[in-house]
Design a protein around this motif. Structure first.
Motif, PDB file in Angstrom:
ATOM      1  N   GLN A   1       0.683  -1.271   0.117  1.00  0.00           N
ATOM      2  CA  GLN A   1      -0.068  -0.058   0.019  1.00  0.00           C
ATOM      3  C   GLN A   1       0.927   1.131  -0.069  1.00  0.00           C
ATOM      4  O   GLN A   1       1.747   1.209   0.726  1.00  0.00           O
ATOM      5  CB  GLN A   1      -0.844  -0.128   1.247  1.00  0.00           C
ATOM      6  N   ASP A   2       0.610   2.168  -0.906  1.00  0.00           N
ATOM      7  CA  ASP A   2       1.455   3.465  -1.098  1.00  0.00           C
ATOM      8  C   ASP A   2       0.914   4.305   0.258  1.00  0.00           C
ATOM      9  O   ASP A   2      -0.144   4.671   0.127  1.00  0.00           O
ATOM     10  CB  ASP A   2       1.419   4.199  -2.511  1.00  0.00           C
ATOM     11  N   LEU A   3       1.787   4.557   1.171  1.00  0.00           N
ATOM     12  CA  LEU A   3       1.429   5.628   2.201  1.00  0.00           C
ATOM     13  C   LEU A   3       1.894   6.941   1.872  1.00  0.00           C
ATOM     14  O   LEU A   3       1.869   7.538   2.917  1.00  0.00           O
ATOM     15  CB  LEU A   3       2.096   4.852   3.405  1.00  0.00           C
ATOM     16  N   GLY A   4       2.583   7.097   0.696  1.00  0.00           N
ATOM     17  CA  GLY A   4       3.073   8.569   0.295  1.00  0.00           C
ATOM     18  C   GLY A   4       4.461   8.762   0.917  1.00  0.00           C
ATOM     19  O   GLY A   4       5.253   7.505   1.401  1.00  0.00           O
ATOM     20  N   PRO A   5       4.879   9.915   0.852  1.00  0.00           N
ATOM     21  CA  PRO A   5       6.318   9.995   1.269  1.00  0.00           C
ATOM     22  C   PRO A   5       6.505   9.933   2.723  1.00  0.00           C
ATOM     23  O   PRO A   5       5.760  10.086   3.393  1.00  0.00           O
ATOM     24  CB  PRO A   5       6.522  11.560   0.834  1.00  0.00           C
ATOM     25  N   LEU A   6       7.931   9.633   3.101  1.00  0.00           N
ATOM     26  CA  LEU A   6       8.298   9.628   4.609  1.00  0.00           C
ATOM     27  C   LEU A   6       8.152  10.752   5.230  1.00  0.00           C
ATOM     28  O   LEU A   6       8.541  11.843   4.345  1.00  0.00           O
ATOM     29  CB  LEU A   6       9.652   8.876   4.632  1.00  0.00           C
ATOM     30  N   PRO A   7       7.910  10.826   6.297  1.00  0.00           N
ATOM     31  CA  PRO A   7       7.723  12.080   7.072  1.00  0.00           C
ATOM     32  C   PRO A   7       9.183  12.534   7.159  1.00  0.00           C
ATOM     33  O   PRO A   7      10.159  11.883   7.150  1.00  0.00           O
ATOM     34  CB  PRO A   7       7.373  11.633   8.323  1.00  0.00           C
ATOM     35  N   PRO A   8       9.555  13.921   7.351  1.00  0.00           N
ATOM     36  CA  PRO A   8      10.941  14.498   7.461  1.00  0.00           C
ATOM     37  C   PRO A   8      11.410  13.936   8.724  1.00  0.00           C
ATOM     38  O   PRO A   8      10.861  13.649   9.689  1.00  0.00           O
ATOM     39  CB  PRO A   8      10.506  16.029   7.792  1.00  0.00           C
ATOM     40  N   ARG A   9      12.712  14.019   8.732  1.00  0.00           N
ATOM     41  CA  ARG A   9      13.503  13.496  10.016  1.00  0.00           C
ATOM     42  C   ARG A   9      13.595  14.502  11.150  1.00  0.00           C
ATOM     43  O   ARG A   9      13.601  14.066  12.270  1.00  0.00           O
ATOM     44  CB  ARG A   9      14.840  13.384   9.614  1.00  0.00           C
TER      45      ARG A   9
END
Length: 184
Positions: free
Chosen positions: A47-55
């Motif tokens: 499932q594509d959850l979108g981009p990773l959150p920023p560090r």
């Protein structure tokens, strides 16, 4: 001594070997089917959850501000430190070193970490086990180790606080791309 026949009839031996090969082939086919079913049937589609959150959130904090803040937090607890900067590709690191009385260094470092959390907005960092205190703020992580207690120690204990940051993903030193040779 028993009398064994020198040779068995060829037809019987061939049928035994064929049955064994057939069982082996059937077992191999069953194993292949099970592996394929496990690989494809047990796992659902990704499932594509979108981009990773920023560090880290917010703008990157400058090294001078973080070093000044930690130096003042440590000084408020009686620990005087000196700055020792160093640069590593893609990361910036700072090191604060100093000395403190051996009997109170543990409580002074714990109080400094608590002061950084309550007065300056630092958050508890990852738990690295006994003897290590970590804090995070923005793109920075602070780490200090509690000195091991030595009741016979006459000199002051060494205090080291390492500060490491991520520069928002951009390396501090840039490299020029190497030209690709072309065949003529």
């Amino acid at each position: 001594m028993a009398d064994w026949p020198a040779e068995q009839p060829t037809g019987r031996t061939d049928s035994i070997v064929r049955r064994q090969r057939g069982r082996t082939a059937l077992a191999s086919l069953a194993a292949a089917v099970l592996v394929t079913a496990a690989a494809t049937g047990c796992g659902g589609p990704f499932q594509d959850l979108g981009p990773l959150p920023p560090r880290f959130s917010g703008p990157p904090l400058p090294a001078d501000a973080v070093v000044s803040e930690m130096t003042s937090v440590l000084a408020a607890e009686g620990i005087t430190v000196a700055r020792q900067p160093s640069e590593v590709l893609g990361r910036c690191t700072e090191r604060l070193t100093g000395r403190h009385a051996p009997g109170t260094v543990d409580s002074a470092l714990r109080a400094a970490v608590e002061r950084a959390r309550s007065e300056h907005g630092w958050q508890a960092g990852p738990d690295l086990g006994n003897g290590a205190l970590t804090l995070t703020k923005g793109n920075w992580t602070a780490l200090t180790a509690l000195p091991s207690p030595d009741p016979e120690q006459q000199t002051e204990s060494l205090v080291v606080m390492s500060l490491t940051c991520l520069d928002g993903g951009s390396p501090t030193a840039t490299t020029s791309p190497t030209p690709v040779p072309t065949s003529s």
